[in-house]
Motif scaffolding. Structure first.
Motif, PDB file in Angstrom:
ATOM      1  N   ARG A  20       0.828  -1.200   0.000  1.00  0.00           N
ATOM      2  CA  ARG A  20       0.000   0.000   0.000  1.00  0.00           C
ATOM      3  C   ARG A  20       0.865   1.254   0.000  1.00  0.00           C
ATOM      4  O   ARG A  20       0.560   2.228  -0.682  1.00  0.00           O
ATOM      5  CB  ARG A  20      -0.936   0.010   1.202  1.00  0.00           C
ATOM      6  CG  ARG A  20      -1.829   1.244   1.177  1.00  0.00           C
ATOM      7  CD  ARG A  20      -3.082   1.093   1.914  1.00  0.00           C
ATOM      8  NE  ARG A  20      -3.885   0.023   1.344  1.00  0.00           N
ATOM      9  CZ  ARG A  20      -4.900  -0.532   1.960  1.00  0.00           C
ATOM     10  NH1 ARG A  20      -5.244  -0.116   3.151  1.00  0.00           N
ATOM     11  NH2 ARG A  20      -5.579  -1.490   1.401  1.00  0.00           N
ATOM     12  N   GLN A  23       2.220   1.600  -3.539  1.00  0.00           N
ATOM     13  CA  GLN A  23       1.165   2.010  -4.465  1.00  0.00           C
ATOM     14  C   GLN A  23       0.769   3.468  -4.253  1.00  0.00           C
ATOM     15  O   GLN A  23       0.491   4.182  -5.215  1.00  0.00           O
ATOM     16  CB  GLN A  23      -0.049   1.087  -4.324  1.00  0.00           C
ATOM     17  CG  GLN A  23       0.192  -0.294  -4.872  1.00  0.00           C
ATOM     18  CD  GLN A  23      -0.928  -1.268  -4.533  1.00  0.00           C
ATOM     19  OE1 GLN A  23      -1.825  -0.962  -3.762  1.00  0.00           O
ATOM     20  NE2 GLN A  23      -0.850  -2.465  -5.102  1.00  0.00           N
ATOM     21  N   THR A  24       0.762   3.905  -3.012  1.00  0.00           N
ATOM     22  CA  THR A  24       0.446   5.299  -2.724  1.00  0.00           C
ATOM     23  C   THR A  24       1.506   6.222  -3.321  1.00  0.00           C
ATOM     24  O   THR A  24       1.172   7.243  -3.928  1.00  0.00           O
ATOM     25  CB  THR A  24       0.330   5.529  -1.204  1.00  0.00           C
ATOM     26  OG1 THR A  24      -0.702   4.684  -0.696  1.00  0.00           O
ATOM     27  CG2 THR A  24       0.012   6.969  -0.874  1.00  0.00           C
TER      28      THR A  24
END
Length: 102
Positions: A20, A23-24
């Motif tokens: 995450r 991906q952020t």
């Protein structure tokens, strides 16, 4: 067995958290890149439409050339990363690695 499940669950959560974060960061890069490219595209189209030295057909051809430019590579990398990293796959990979130790 309960210890094994707890370990796999913890590792799964850690791995999802790392994914995450990646991906952020990728998403932020893509948003900035798209923002810049969209405004640059709009500006270039505006310049073409305001150019009195070009005929309408020349303007259309040049705008088509602008539209044919490829998508940003960061967007492609983000898209492939999102498709590859499913949570189920991560979970089963962790289970497989852990079961080898048992």
């Amino acid at each position: 067995m309960a210890s094994f499940q707890a370990t796999i669950t913890r590792q799964h959560k850690e791995q999802l958290f790392e994914q995450r974060k990646e991906q952020t960061a990728q998403l932020k890069t893509v948003v900035v890149e798209l923002d810049q490219s969209v405004f640059a595209f709009r500006s270039r189209v505006r310049e073409l439409t305001d150019d009195t030295g070009l005929s309408d057909s020349q303007k259309v051809y040049q705008i088509r050339d602008l539209l044919d430019t490829s998508a940003p590579s960061n967007f492609d990398r983000l898209k492939s990363g999102l498709l590859e990293n499913s949570t189920e796959r991560v979970w089963y990979d962790l289970l497989e690695r852990g079961s080898r130790r048992l």
